[in-house]
Scaffold this motif. Structure first.
Motif, PDB file in Angstrom:
ATOM      1  N   PHE A   9      -1.677  -3.262  -4.822  1.00 58.21           N
ATOM      2  CA  PHE A   9      -2.819  -3.189  -3.915  1.00 58.21           C
ATOM      3  C   PHE A   9      -2.865  -4.325  -2.893  1.00 58.21           C
ATOM      4  N   GLU A  10      -2.738  -5.557  -3.351  1.00 59.85           N
ATOM      5  CA  GLU A  10      -2.830  -6.670  -2.406  1.00 59.85           C
ATOM      6  C   GLU A  10      -1.589  -6.763  -1.519  1.00 59.85           C
ATOM      7  N   ALA A  11      -0.424  -6.541  -2.118  1.00 58.07           N
ATOM      8  CA  ALA A  11       0.819  -6.628  -1.335  1.00 58.07           C
ATOM      9  C   ALA A  11       1.184  -5.300  -0.675  1.00 58.07           C
ATOM     10  N   GLY A  12       0.457  -4.248  -1.014  1.00 55.68           N
ATOM     11  CA  GLY A  12       0.623  -2.979  -0.326  1.00 55.68           C
ATOM     12  C   GLY A  12       1.784  -2.104  -0.759  1.00 55.68           C
ATOM     13  N   TYR A  13       2.334  -2.335  -1.965  1.00 59.89           N
ATOM     14  CA  TYR A  13       3.458  -1.526  -2.419  1.00 59.89           C
ATOM     15  C   TYR A  13       3.027  -0.159  -2.946  1.00 59.89           C
ATOM     16  N   GLY A  14       1.733   0.008  -3.238  1.00 59.62           N
ATOM     17  CA  GLY A  14       1.243   1.282  -3.728  1.00 59.62           C
ATOM     18  C   GLY A  14       1.409   1.453  -5.230  1.00 59.62           C
ATOM     19  N   ARG A  15       0.828   2.516  -5.751  1.00 57.25           N
ATOM     20  CA  ARG A  15       0.756   2.710  -7.190  1.00 57.25           C
ATOM     21  C   ARG A  15       2.078   3.153  -7.815  1.00 57.25           C
ATOM     22  N   ASN A  16       2.976   3.722  -7.023  1.00 55.37           N
ATOM     23  CA  ASN A  16       4.261   4.141  -7.580  1.00 55.37           C
ATOM     24  C   ASN A  16       5.207   2.950  -7.642  1.00 55.37           C
ATOM     25  N   LEU A  17       4.806   1.989  -8.449  1.00 55.46           N
ATOM     26  CA  LEU A  17       5.498   0.711  -8.553  1.00 55.46           C
ATOM     27  C   LEU A  17       5.886   0.474 -10.008  1.00 55.46           C
ATOM     28  N   GLY A  18       7.149   0.175 -10.255  1.00 55.16           N
ATOM     29  CA  GLY A  18       7.604  -0.093 -11.612  1.00 55.16           C
ATOM     30  C   GLY A  18       8.355  -1.396 -11.695  1.00 55.16           C
ATOM     31  N   PHE A  19       8.789  -1.737 -12.900  1.00 56.38           N
ATOM     32  CA  PHE A  19       9.539  -2.963 -13.143  1.00 56.38           C
ATOM     33  C   PHE A  19      10.898  -2.629 -13.757  1.00 56.38           C
ATOM     34  N   LYS A  20      11.894  -3.448 -13.452  1.00 56.16           N
ATOM     35  CA  LYS A  20      13.220  -3.282 -14.025  1.00 56.16           C
ATOM     36  C   LYS A  20      13.758  -4.645 -14.410  1.00 56.16           C
TER      37      LYS A  20
END
Length: 213
Positions: A198-209
């Protein structure tokens, strides 16, 4: 989830209760049922709450008590603040089970409810998982050619096997970072996910690897 993992999951079906009918609970119930696990969704109002998406894949809707009675593993996916009432009320029903805390008590001194579970269900094997990503990540964990990871904490042993099987049922790769003394590290990823989404604007379709050599 690969075809091989899906077949292995169906050969080792877990009786799992998902407590909560919000978007996280519904999505997890659907993915667990699709992977061949025996899923019961527990809610205070089984006659009123809708769960059509999970029902289509074989999940069953019942009271919280009935869901707990029929399960070997329990995933709590309710509002984090409600855990203060729910865990004392059902603590005896969690005895000896694998109990996964997927809730986030945002704004509280501690985001997770592991201490509450330990107090009221001391023989339960408690884990911290499914709390650091959005429901979109559980519905579709793929990012092009890559599949996302899910960090979790909890004790090594049979409960770990169950927890990792449920994480794998969503298509995510389980990454155990240690026992529950590492739960805050898992919780820190909640803050990171919200900040990036939200703050950085990457959106909800964000994951970690997690990458290693």
């Amino acid at each position: 989830m690969t075809k091989q993992h899906l077949e292995e999951s169906r050969m080792n079906s877990i009786r799992v209760a998902v407590i909560g009918t919000g978007i996280i609970g519904r999505t997890l119930a659907t993915r667990f049922a699709e992977a061949g696990h025996a899923v019961t969704v527990g809610t205070r109002n089984p006659g009123r709450d809708g769960l059509d998406d999970a029902r289509h894949t074989g999940a069953r809707l019942s009271s919280i008590q009935e869901a707990l009675d029929s399960s070997e593993a329990v995933v709590w996916a309710i509002n984090g603040a409600a855990m203060a009432d729910a865990i004392p009320a059902y603590g005896r029903d969690l005895a000896g089970k694998v109990v996964i805390d997927a809730t986030n008590n945002i704004g509280a001194p501690t985001m997770n409810s592991l201490a509450l579970i330990a107090e009221h269900a001391p023989t339960a094997r408690a884990y911290r998982a499914f709390n650091s990503l959005g429901w979109e990540n559980f519905k579709d964990p793929c990012y092009g050619e890559e599949t996302g990871d899910l960090l979790y904490s909890g004790p090594a042993g049979p409960g770990q096997t169950v927890t990792e099987a449920l994480i794998a049922a969503t298509g995510l790769r389980p990454i155990r970072i240690g026992d529950n003394d590492k739960a805050k590290t898992v919780d820190d990823f909640v803050t990171l996910w919200f900040t990036l989404a939200f703050e950085a604007g990457y959106g909800r379709n964000l994951g970690f690897k997690i990458l290693t050599r």
